[in-house]
Structures are given as structure tokens and as C-alpha cells.
Enzyme design. Structure first.
Site, short mmCIF file in Angstrom:
data_model
loop_
_atom_site.label_atom_id
_atom_site.label_comp_id
_atom_site.label_asym_id
_atom_site.label_seq_id
_atom_site.Cartn_x
_atom_site.Cartn_y
_atom_site.Cartn_z
N GLU A 1 0.84 -1.19 0.00
CA GLU A 1 0.00 0.00 0.00
C GLU A 1 0.88 1.24 0.00
O GLU A 1 1.87 1.30 0.70
CB GLU A 1 -0.87 -0.05 1.26
CG GLU A 1 -1.81 1.08 1.40
CD GLU A 1 -2.63 1.25 0.15
OE1 GLU A 1 -3.38 0.33 -0.20
OE2 GLU A 1 -2.50 2.32 -0.49
N LEU B 1 10.84 17.21 -1.52
CA LEU B 1 12.05 18.01 -1.35
C LEU B 1 11.76 19.21 -0.44
O LEU B 1 12.39 20.25 -0.58
CB LEU B 1 12.58 18.50 -2.70
CG LEU B 1 13.38 17.51 -3.55
CD1 LEU B 1 13.89 18.18 -4.82
CD2 LEU B 1 14.55 16.89 -2.78
N CYS C 1 5.34 5.11 8.86
CA CYS C 1 5.99 4.29 7.83
C CYS C 1 7.47 4.56 7.64
O CYS C 1 8.28 3.65 7.76
CB CYS C 1 5.28 4.49 6.49
SG CYS C 1 3.71 3.64 6.46
#
Ligand code: UDX
Ligand code: UDX
Length: 429
Positions: free
Chosen positions: A151, A250, A260
Site C-alpha cells: 500500500e 524536497l 511508515c
């Protein structure tokens, strides 16, 4: 299609609700009875824009059922997703015990063919592990297939990301199993890549680690900008216009957090280590990320001489805007460091306050920016919620003791902050 999703966290719940919205019959399973009850009553245990409305809609249309039984889910689905958490263990290696427990539950209950899909981010080789567990629980190998379907949704834009993914990755041993997932996702317009199991698992770790590396890279450049008065926003813009680099991810800031990146970067380092490769580049990516936050606090200390007894006001606690998630949020490190240095910490977040209060009951929490700024020495922008972008800076400045603004996400700009009477410090300048 008849689908089941085990685990109703950010990934599982959004996946289940969206698949139901697309017309499938979905059973969402969780082993936490409180969550099951909440979901059955149409309330979402997580804050994610749009999820509760969609949840209510699919419950009403009976496209979604909520259950606490893996056996029921296994026996009433053609495809069953494993979407439980894989938090880092003590040494950073992902803890796959929840995945194993669900696999055992599925293995015991299989009565007809089912495609078992790993949606959780699991270390390379976990597809084979799930297969072994299913067989050890008595499941006949011809009654299941294992698929890896990582995912890529982001919190805060999870529904949109699920409906409009950049790509769909399907790792499988048998082409027929992959085709079942292709069929399930056929209404989504996205390129599909079919691979073996290990490659699909590695795509997920590689993608998250690469994005984290991009952020650490720009944050490293932000340190150089601070020393040579270059403008990090212009540097990012100029680099990002190179299509091979791209402008996304960035944004210089306090660094990456969340559920995560931190665990996946360490997870990939650990996987590499297990296989015999020392992935030093990624270790440095982690170090830059940690230094970035500590350096920001050093700058506050340098400015005030000492932080002891100073009133430091934090705007934002969630690891990013539009979520109540505080896993590995930079706010937690900042609070910890400020308390160690003897500061008085006051904080405000539109959604995440209660989660942080459980970890740091000793700091002060307020309900708006006005209360936050009153009497503060330094105002710190930690999480760039929209409401913080729209502040009347001069009015906020007037409430403070000292008008010092530390912008951890570069949302205000020197000119606007100084025009409002602030002394302005930002990451990268
Ligand atoms: C490179 C940069 O791409 C270019 O922007 C810069 O101005 C000069 O250096 P070039 O020397 O033409 O350009 O080589 P390029 O083909 O882009 O790649 C350089 C090396 O990296 C090659 O040996 C190539 O095999 C290798 N490479 C490239 C990889 O190993 N992986 C890649 O994904 C891309
Ligand atoms: C991430 C991935 O983007 C997603 O594909 C994956 O499925 C899960 O992990 P998420 O953690 O929800 O998603 O948030 P993301 O928007 O990627 O931000 C991660 C962290 O990086 C945040 O702490 C954010 O503040 C930070 N970040 C992001 C930056 O510091 N700069 C950026 O330019 C982008």
C-alpha cells in the site's frame, strides 16, 4: 467481489471502505472489540478526512460488514487482505507477530479457495512465511494463493491515494492469483506491475526509503544553506525541475516521522543486514533525520542562551497535517529535549492533543493559537496545519513575551514574519 480485510488501521480501514464504495462486498475484521463496536455504529477510530462519511454510506448500503471473526471473514471471501501493524521491534526489525497470528487464523478456517494478500509492510520473505503458517495450520496448498500487494497511501489523503494510486504492485507466485487482484482493481486507472513476492515486498521498502532519503538529502542541503545564506526553497525548486529528480518530497523541515518512513528505513537496513549487506547510505539517511531536529533545538538554545525557565509554545503535534497520528512525530522529540533543558512547554494541535497528553501529561495543552502564544518566549511551528498558515502573525506576536518565531516547516517566510514584528528563524535559513 467478496473481499475481507483484517486490521482496521489507516491502511486496512481505508482499503476496506474504498473497496466497498467501489461496489464489492467487504468484511472488515478487527480483534479490538471497542474498534468493532465503534465501526459498527458508523464511527471511525482514526481521523482521516472523508473516511467517516464513506464508512456510513457503505454500512448503510450493506457493502460493508464489520466483524471480529477471522474465520467468518475467511469463509465468506474470495480475497482476504492482511492489513495489521508491523511495528519495529527493539532492534528495529519489523515485528510480524500480528501478521503471523492472522495467518494462523486464516489457515485454520480455510474451506474453499481464497487469495491471501499481504497489504501490511512486511520484510522480504514474509510471503513465504505466511504460506508456511497456513500449511502448518492444516490449509491445503491448493486452497489458497499468497499475494503481496503493498500500500502506498499517505495519511491525510488516504482515500484519494487509494482511488488514484500512481501504480498497483502485485507480487505473486501464480499468475492466476495476480489476475484476481487485477480484476478487483479493474475500476482504478493505474499502471499495474506484476512481480514475484519478494520484489513486491522490496518495492515498498525501496519506495519509502528512497522518499526518506530525498527528504534527508534536502535537509542536509538546508544545513549548508544556513551557513552560506543560500535559499533552500530556490535550491529545491531548481533541482526539482529536473524531471529525473522531481520537486515532490524536497521540502526541507524538521525531518520525516510517521508510521511508515521511520520503521521502513530501519526495516530495510535490517533486511539488508540479515542478507549480508551493510546499507550504510540508509544509516546516514536516518542520522541526518535525527540531527535535523536536535540542531533546530540547539539553535533555540543559542538564541536564548538557556532554555531553562523559558516558555516554548509548539504549534502542531501530529507527525504531519490532517492526521491525528503521532507515531514518531517530531513533536515528541522536541518536547522530550525541551523538558530535559528545563523549558516550560505549551502545545496546541487541532487533532492530536489527546494522544500526546497520554505520553507527556506534564506539559500544558491549550485549545487555540491565542492561548498558546500568550506569554510565550518562542513560538515553534512543528506541523504545518492549514490553520497555522492563515494566522494574523502581528496579532499573535502582540500576545507573546518575546517575539521569536522558529519555523520548522518554512511556511511563513522571513519578510512576512519580520513585518509582523517577529525575529524569524527557519530550517534552512
Ligand atoms: C550524469 C547525469 O545523469 C547528468 O545529469 C550529469 O550532468 C552528468 O552525469 P551521464 O554522465 O551522461 O550523466 O551518465 P548517465 O547515463 O546519466 O549515468 C551515469 C552512470 O550512472 C552510468 O555509468 C550509468 O550506468 C549509471 N546509472 C545511471 C546507474 O547505475 N543507474 C541509474 O539509474 C542511472
Ligand atoms: C508515507 C508514504 O508517502 C506512503 O506512500 C506510504 O504508504 C506510507 O508512508 P505518510 O507517512 O502518510 O506516507 O506521509 P508522507 O506525506 O509521506 O510524509 C512522511 C513524513 O515526511 C512526514 O513527517 C512529513 O512531514 C515528512 N516530509 C514529507 C518532509 O519532511 N518533507 C517532504 O517534502 C515530504
Amino acid at each position: 467481489m467478496k473481499v475481507a480485510v483484517v486490521g482496521t488501521g489507516y491502511v486496512g480501514l481505508v482499503t476496506g471502505v474504498v473497496l466497498a464504495e467501489l461496489g464489492n462486498h467487504v468484511i472488515c475484521v478487527d480483534n479490538n472489540p471497542e474498534k468493532v463496536k465503534l465501526l459498527q455504529s458508523g464511527q471511525s477510530p482514526i481521523y482521516e478526512p472523508g473516511i467517516e462519511e464513506m464508512l456510513r454510506r457503505v454500512l448503510k448500503s450493506r457493502h460493508l460488514e464489520i466483524s471480529d471473526s477471522i474465520a467468518y471473514a475467511t469463509q465468506n471471501s474470495e480475497v482476504i487482505f492482511i492489513a495489521v501493524g508491523t511495528p519495529p521491534g527493539p532492534d528495529g526489525t519489523p515485528d510480524v507477530s500480528a501478521v503471523k497470528a492472522v495467518a494462523a487464523g486464516i489457515g485454520k478456517s480455510i474451506q474453499h479457495h481464497v487469495v491471501v494478500v499481504n497489504k501490511s509492510t512486511v520484510p522480504v520473505g514474509s510471503g513465504d512465511l505466511v504460506e508456511e503458517i497456513l500449511i502448518s495450520q492444516g490449509a491445503s496448498p491448493d486452497l489458497f494463493d499468497i499475494v503481496s500487494n503493498p500500500e502506498f497511501l499517505r495519511e491525510g489523503s488516504a482515500i484519494r491515494d487509494t482511488l488514484h494510486p500512481d501504480r498497483i504492485v502485485i507480487g505473486a507466485k501464480r499468475h492466476e492469483a495476480a489476475e484476481k487482484l487485477v480484476e478487483l482493481y479493474s475500476t482504478l486507472e493505474a499502471p499495474v506491475i506484476i512481480t514475484d513476492l519478494n520484489s513486491a515486498e522490496l518495492i515498498k521498502y525501496g519506495s519509502n526509503s528512497f522518499l526518506a532519503m530525498k527528504i534527508s538529502f534536502i535537509n542536509g542541503l538546508s544545513r549548508i544553506c544556513e551557513m552560506c545564506s543560500a535559499n533552500i526553497d530556490d535550491v529545491a525548486k531548481g533541482m526539482g525541475l529536473d524531471q529525473r529528480i522531481g520537486r515532490q518530497f524536497l521540502n526541507a523541515g524538521l525531518g520525516w516521522g510517521g508510521s511508515c518512513f521511520p520503521k521502513d528505513v530501519v526495516g530495510l537496513v535490517k533486511t539488508a543486514e540479515r542478507l549480508g549487506y551493510d546499507f550504510e547510505l540508509l544509516q546516514e539517511v536516518i542520522k541526518v533525520n535525527e540531527d535535523q531536529t536536535l540542531h533546530f533545538i540547539d539553535r533555540m538554545e543559542t538564541r536564548l542562551g538557556t532554555l531553562s525557565g523559558k516558555r516554548i509554545a509548539l504549534m502542531g503535534l501530529a507527525f504531519k497535517p490532517d492526521t491525528d497520528d503521532i507515531r514518531d512525530a517530531k513533536s515528541l522529540v522536541i518536547i522530550q529535549q525541551l523538558l530535559l533543558k528545563g523549558a516550560t512547554v505549551v502545545a496546541y494541535d487541532p487533532m492530536a492533543t489527546e494522544h500526546v497528553r497520554r505520553i507527556y501529561p506534564q506539559i500544558e495543552y491549550v485549545a487555540d493559537v491565542e492561548a498558546l502564544a500568550t506569554g510565550a518566549d518562542i513560538l515553534v511551528l512543528v506541523t504545518e496545519w492549514n490553520e497555522f498558515k492563515q494566522l494574523d502573525l502581528a496579532a499573535v506576536r502582540a500576545l507573546m513575551n518575546q517575539g521569536i518565531l522558529f519555523d520548522g516547516r518554512r511556511i511563513y517566510g522571513k519578510a512576512a514574519a519580520e513585518a509582523a514584528g517577529f525575529e524569524y528563524f527557519a530550517v534552512g535559513s
